[in-house]
Design a protein around this motif. Sequence first.
Motif, PDB file in Angstrom:
ATOM      1  N   ALA A 216      19.641  13.841   7.699  1.00 16.72           N
ATOM      2  CA  ALA A 216      20.244  15.333   7.937  1.00 16.72           C
ATOM      3  C   ALA A 216      19.372  16.383   8.315  1.00 16.72           C
ATOM      4  N   TRP A 217      19.788  17.577   8.879  1.00 15.15           N
ATOM      5  CA  TRP A 217      19.001  18.665   9.246  1.00 15.15           C
ATOM      6  C   TRP A 217      18.622  19.389   8.139  1.00 15.15           C
ATOM      7  N   MET A 218      17.285  19.688   8.026  1.00  8.19           N
ATOM      8  CA  MET A 218      16.759  20.549   6.741  1.00  8.19           C
ATOM      9  C   MET A 218      16.357  21.773   7.346  1.00  8.19           C
ATOM     10  N   GLN A 219      16.755  22.654   6.563  1.00 11.45           N
ATOM     11  CA  GLN A 219      16.363  24.289   6.878  1.00 11.45           C
ATOM     12  C   GLN A 219      14.971  24.638   6.111  1.00 11.45           C
ATOM     13  N   SER A 220      13.997  25.079   6.931  1.00 10.64           N
ATOM     14  CA  SER A 220      12.875  25.465   6.301  1.00 10.64           C
ATOM     15  C   SER A 220      12.441  26.858   6.615  1.00 10.64           C
ATOM     16  N   GLY A 221      11.219  27.240   6.167  1.00 12.51           N
ATOM     17  CA  GLY A 221      11.026  28.681   6.446  1.00 12.51           C
ATOM     18  C   GLY A 221      10.372  29.480   5.434  1.00 12.51           C
ATOM     19  N   GLY A 222      10.952  28.987   4.284  1.00  8.05           N
ATOM     20  CA  GLY A 222      10.544  30.012   2.926  1.00  8.05           C
ATOM     21  C   GLY A 222       8.787  29.825   2.727  1.00  8.05           C
ATOM     22  N   LYS A 223       8.190  28.684   2.994  1.00  8.27           N
ATOM     23  CA  LYS A 223       6.846  28.720   2.797  1.00  8.27           C
ATOM     24  C   LYS A 223       6.008  29.553   3.567  1.00  8.27           C
ATOM     25  N   GLN A 224       6.686  29.881   4.808  1.00  6.60           N
ATOM     26  CA  GLN A 224       6.135  30.780   5.831  1.00  6.60           C
ATOM     27  C   GLN A 224       6.735  32.247   5.502  1.00  6.60           C
ATOM     28  N   GLY A 225       7.643  32.419   4.594  1.00  5.49           N
ATOM     29  CA  GLY A 225       7.909  33.841   4.469  1.00  5.49           C
ATOM     30  C   GLY A 225       9.257  34.217   5.225  1.00  5.49           C
ATOM     31  N   ARG A 226       9.705  33.177   5.776  1.00  4.34           N
ATOM     32  CA  ARG A 226      10.984  33.432   6.297  1.00  4.34           C
ATOM     33  C   ARG A 226      12.254  32.952   5.598  1.00  4.34           C
ATOM     34  N   HIS A 227      12.780  33.582   5.026  1.00  2.00           N
ATOM     35  CA  HIS A 227      13.936  33.411   3.848  1.00  2.00           C
ATOM     36  C   HIS A 227      15.250  33.612   4.336  1.00  2.00           C
ATOM     37  N   THR A 228      16.222  33.110   3.208  1.00  2.00           N
ATOM     38  CA  THR A 228      17.693  33.260   3.503  1.00  2.00           C
ATOM     39  C   THR A 228      17.908  34.619   2.966  1.00  2.00           C
ATOM     40  N   GLU A 229      19.098  35.125   3.186  1.00  2.00           N
ATOM     41  CA  GLU A 229      19.350  36.539   2.889  1.00  2.00           C
ATOM     42  C   GLU A 229      19.501  36.867   1.297  1.00  2.00           C
ATOM     43  N   HIS A 230      19.305  35.860   0.600  1.00  2.00           N
ATOM     44  CA  HIS A 230      19.452  35.936  -1.034  1.00  2.00           C
ATOM     45  C   HIS A 230      17.945  36.674  -1.689  1.00  2.00           C
ATOM     46  N   LEU A 231      16.963  36.356  -0.983  1.00  9.88           N
ATOM     47  CA  LEU A 231      15.657  36.602  -1.688  1.00  9.88           C
ATOM     48  C   LEU A 231      15.708  38.117  -1.699  1.00  9.88           C
ATOM     49  N   GLY A 232      16.003  38.875  -0.690  1.00  9.30           N
ATOM     50  CA  GLY A 232      15.768  40.341  -0.694  1.00  9.30           C
ATOM     51  C   GLY A 232      16.671  40.972  -2.107  1.00  9.30           C
ATOM     52  N   PHE A 233      17.557  40.498  -2.221  1.00 11.23           N
ATOM     53  CA  PHE A 233      18.552  41.047  -3.511  1.00 11.23           C
ATOM     54  C   PHE A 233      17.847  40.629  -4.872  1.00 11.23           C
ATOM     55  N   ILE A 234      17.444  39.283  -4.727  1.00 10.75           N
ATOM     56  CA  ILE A 234      16.674  38.934  -6.010  1.00 10.75           C
ATOM     57  C   ILE A 234      15.470  39.895  -6.227  1.00 10.75           C
ATOM     58  N   LEU A 235      14.876  40.064  -5.327  1.00  6.12           N
ATOM     59  CA  LEU A 235      13.447  40.862  -5.375  1.00  6.12           C
ATOM     60  C   LEU A 235      13.816  42.462  -5.612  1.00  6.12           C
ATOM     61  N   ALA A 236      14.698  42.964  -4.912  1.00 10.40           N
ATOM     62  CA  ALA A 236      15.272  44.231  -5.355  1.00 10.40           C
ATOM     63  C   ALA A 236      15.532  44.519  -6.960  1.00 10.40           C
ATOM     64  N   GLU A 237      16.431  43.592  -7.311  1.00  9.74           N
ATOM     65  CA  GLU A 237      16.654  43.413  -8.968  1.00  9.74           C
ATOM     66  C   GLU A 237      15.271  43.531  -9.593  1.00  9.74           C
ATOM     67  N   MET A 238      14.671  42.259  -9.359  1.00 12.29           N
ATOM     68  CA  MET A 238      13.333  42.124 -10.002  1.00 12.29           C
ATOM     69  C   MET A 238      12.167  43.148 -10.085  1.00 12.29           C
ATOM     70  N   GLN A 239      12.305  43.684  -8.876  1.00 16.10           N
ATOM     71  CA  GLN A 239      10.973  44.649  -8.802  1.00 16.10           C
ATOM     72  C   GLN A 239      11.223  46.070  -9.066  1.00 16.10           C
ATOM     73  N   PHE A 240      12.429  46.513  -9.322  1.00 20.79           N
ATOM     74  CA  PHE A 240      13.082  47.780  -9.258  1.00 20.79           C
ATOM     75  C   PHE A 240      12.045  48.894  -9.981  1.00 20.79           C
ATOM     76  N   LEU A 241      11.799  48.525 -11.086  1.00 21.13           N
ATOM     77  CA  LEU A 241      11.073  49.396 -12.032  1.00 21.13           C
ATOM     78  C   LEU A 241       9.588  49.721 -11.665  1.00 21.13           C
ATOM     79  N   GLN A 242       8.896  48.492 -11.182  1.00 21.45           N
ATOM     80  CA  GLN A 242       7.550  48.644 -10.766  1.00 21.45           C
ATOM     81  C   GLN A 242       7.550  49.279  -9.439  1.00 21.45           C
ATOM     82  N   ARG A 243       8.740  49.210  -8.705  1.00 24.78           N
ATOM     83  CA  ARG A 243       8.663  50.076  -7.440  1.00 24.78           C
ATOM     84  C   ARG A 243       8.892  51.383  -7.688  1.00 24.78           C
ATOM     85  N   ALA A 244       9.768  51.904  -8.693  1.00 27.40           N
ATOM     86  CA  ALA A 244      10.063  53.306  -9.070  1.00 27.40           C
ATOM     87  C   ALA A 244       8.889  53.784  -9.904  1.00 27.40           C
ATOM     88  N   TYR A 245       8.189  53.165 -10.651  1.00 29.69           N
ATOM     89  CA  TYR A 245       7.031  53.812 -11.192  1.00 29.69           C
ATOM     90  C   TYR A 245       5.840  52.608 -11.163  1.00 29.69           C
TER      91      TYR A 245
END
Lengths: 250, 102
Positions: A216-245
Amino acid sequence: MDAKVNYLLRLGDNALILSQQLSRLCGKGPALEEDMALSNVALDLLGQTRLWYEYAAELEGAGRDEDRLAYHRDAHDFKNCLLLEQPNGNYADTMMRQFYFDTWHYFLIAGLTHSSDERIAAIAEKSLKEVTYHLRRSGDLVVRMGDGTDISHAKTQAAADALWMYSGEVFGYDAVDQAMVEAGIAPPADQLRTQWLAHVAEIFAEATLVMPPQDAWMQSGGKQGRHTEHLGFILAEMQFLQRAYPNAQW
Amino acid sequence: MSTQLSTQTSKEWPLWEVFIRSQHGLAHKHVGSLHAPDAEMAVNNARDVYTRRNEGVSIWVVRAADIVASSPSDKGALFEPANSKVYRHPTFFPMPEEVKNL
């Protein structure tokens, strides 16, 4: 970027993103005992992340530490596989994502204990016990849910099918992987794939699940930094405090 | 604890009592209880809940329903006769240093 640093970041990013995903389930497990187990796995993975990052930062020598790597990189700098950033979904989705990952992770870590890089071999040695437990647990739950009620079977099969397209990326073979295999640092990808397929087939048979087609077709790209739309939201939540301060001591 | 309740309602997982022998421990000690659908998962869950996966420990799980306990109202008949017979207790001898864990 140095291939070994890149490779270490991939290992660390996989563990970190999955750990973050599992942490979001804290207090939401289907039973108290499952809740504890999910948190335990999340903590194991976070511990592994720190070891990989620490070594990567040392080799890189650019003054970045584990926190810098976790909190000050954006989605295109993350090298985790796409499977791990997929949403938690229902419990079958969560456990199938875990099972696909754990199976690969177990054989990878087992292979890395023979790495020509002593530090990597030592980290793998330490992680192997945890990873062995993760695989036993997620395989067991896949069997229980697949071979459970009609509803649990349907949900588990749906999870297996939906996540299948993200399961193959881990075996992708680019210049970084090739350099690592040639240096005797990492085990060969095709060997991992054979082991992975055999174990998944065995568990699926026991779980009465149908294994999706291997070609079957396998999606790739993560290893090269091309991500699905989910990662941005995960990072926004995870990194908020360090980004703010930025660079706050904590 | 809702022991009675959990064994009666079929949808709830049965209750298991957990006994653990720690790395240097001599005997299994009762550490608590948990709910699990079967023995294998009870052991797995006990690892996560009660041992945090320390090495070298041994876990026993047993269905709470399989344990028979003495009744508090029998306390007098069962235990008190021992108290008045000091000769049953070997407390008059100094124990040699070398003898551990007696």
